[in-house]
Motif scaffolding. Structure first.
Motif, PDB file in Angstrom:
ATOM      1  N   LYS A  70       0.828  -1.202   0.000  1.00 43.73           N
ATOM      2  CA  LYS A  70       0.000   0.000   0.000  1.00 43.73           C
ATOM      3  C   LYS A  70       0.864   1.255   0.000  1.00 43.73           C
ATOM      4  O   LYS A  70       1.966   1.254   0.549  1.00 43.73           O
ATOM      5  N   ASP A 222     -12.994  -2.219  -0.270  1.00 39.44           N
ATOM      6  CA  ASP A 222     -12.319  -0.919  -0.388  1.00 39.44           C
ATOM      7  C   ASP A 222     -13.357   0.180  -0.597  1.00 39.44           C
ATOM      8  O   ASP A 222     -13.693   0.519  -1.733  1.00 39.44           O
ATOM      9  N   LEU A 224     -13.148   3.246  -0.542  1.00 37.53           N
ATOM     10  CA  LEU A 224     -12.653   4.435  -1.233  1.00 37.53           C
ATOM     11  C   LEU A 224     -12.951   4.417  -2.726  1.00 37.53           C
ATOM     12  O   LEU A 224     -12.948   5.471  -3.371  1.00 37.53           O
ATOM     13  N   ARG A 226     -15.610   4.159  -4.013  1.00 36.71           N
ATOM     14  CA  ARG A 226     -16.865   4.884  -4.218  1.00 36.71           C
ATOM     15  C   ARG A 226     -16.617   6.225  -4.908  1.00 36.71           C
ATOM     16  O   ARG A 226     -17.471   6.732  -5.638  1.00 36.71           O
ATOM     17  N   ARG A 227     -15.432   6.805  -4.668  1.00 38.96           N
ATOM     18  CA  ARG A 227     -15.097   8.106  -5.249  1.00 38.96           C
ATOM     19  C   ARG A 227     -14.549   7.996  -6.670  1.00 38.96           C
ATOM     20  O   ARG A 227     -14.395   9.005  -7.358  1.00 38.96           O
ATOM     21  N   SER A 228     -14.233   6.792  -7.087  1.00 34.58           N
ATOM     22  CA  SER A 228     -13.611   6.590  -8.392  1.00 34.58           C
ATOM     23  C   SER A 228     -14.594   6.865  -9.525  1.00 34.58           C
ATOM     24  O   SER A 228     -15.734   6.397  -9.509  1.00 34.58           O
TER      25      SER A 228
END
Length: 248
Positions: A70, A222, A224, A226-228
């Motif tokens: 990461k 993941d 995050l 969701r913002r992609s």
């Protein structure tokens, strides 16, 4: 800084020579720390200039499914980068800026299992496959990815199956694409990108409920994503397909 970070930096500092403040060799680190569960790669400004994004990509491609890789913020030692943090032991590794250095680290973390030559050859093929995919040469990309799978490299094989799933989807080989996505998930059950590939295949097969479940599984692993923009586009496409299917 939390307690874990304090512990990590304290332990890492003990590995430096008191005179020159240099990190111990990879081999010296690995002898005592072969139970690494996660590698964090500093992607802050200085390490980024020294190639840490390339290091992040390389380690992700070389790592087995049970080793997380990461990005992270700066944890000091600027100028000695790209810097890595090995967890849970909190060991800092510096100057890991080339594929050969990344392979050396992996070979020491997994002695007897990691064949550096095979894995570096597979990495070179993966880069060629990525290039062909970007150019729209999907048949060539599939051939290269299949060669990697035949090599049976120690690390990154789940990523290769995911990539070949994407290629086969572009070629209209939906059964092959689904098979590869499922194999990637068998190897790495919490690999969210494989769930996304699986959802893409289900979408093409008009199995909308299954596609939704795959996307939700990826989101659960993941949040995050969701913002992609690409993930939002997938959800919008799924909603459109569902609306069309429910229209009399």
């Amino acid at each position: 800084m939390n307690a874990m970070d304090t512990y990590s930096f304290s332990l890492a500092s003990s590995l430096f020579s008191p005179k020159r403040r240099r990190l111990l060799p990879f081999s010296a680190i690995a002898k005592a720390h072969q139970l690494t569960e996660e590698i964090r790669v500093c992607t802050n400004r200085t390490c980024r200039k020294q190639g840490s994004f390339q290091t992040l990509e390389t380690l992700s491609s070389l790592s087995p499914p049970n080793l997380a890789v990461k990005p992270c913020a700066c944890f000091g030692r600027c100028g000695a980068g790209p810097n890595l943090l090995l967890l849970p032991d909190g060991i800092i590794v510096g100057h890991c800026g080339t594929p050969a250095q990344a392979a050396e680290l992996m070979a020491n973390l997994f002695p007897g299992d990691f064949d550096a030559k095979i894995c570096l050859d597979a990495l070179a093929l993966k880069k060629s496959a990525d290039f062909q995919f970007e150019k729209g040469n999907f048949n060539e990309a599939e051939i290269l990815l299949s060669q990697i799978i035949d090599f049976k490299p120690f690390g990154g094989i789940h990523v290769t199956f995911k990539c070949r799933s994407s290629v086969r989807l572009e070629l209209g080989n939906w059964s092959g694409a689904l098979q590869d996505a499922n194999e990637a998930l068998r190897l790495a059950p919490r690999y969210h990108e494989a769930y996304i590939c699986q959802g893409d295949v289900f979408l093409e097969l008009k199995q909308f409920h299954s596609a939704e479940q795959s996307y939700l599984a990826a989101l659960d692993i993941d949040p995050l994503i969701r913002r992609s923009k690409s993930f939002k586009a997938r959800i919008s496409k799924l909603q459109e397909k569902l609306a069309d299917a429910n229209t009399p």
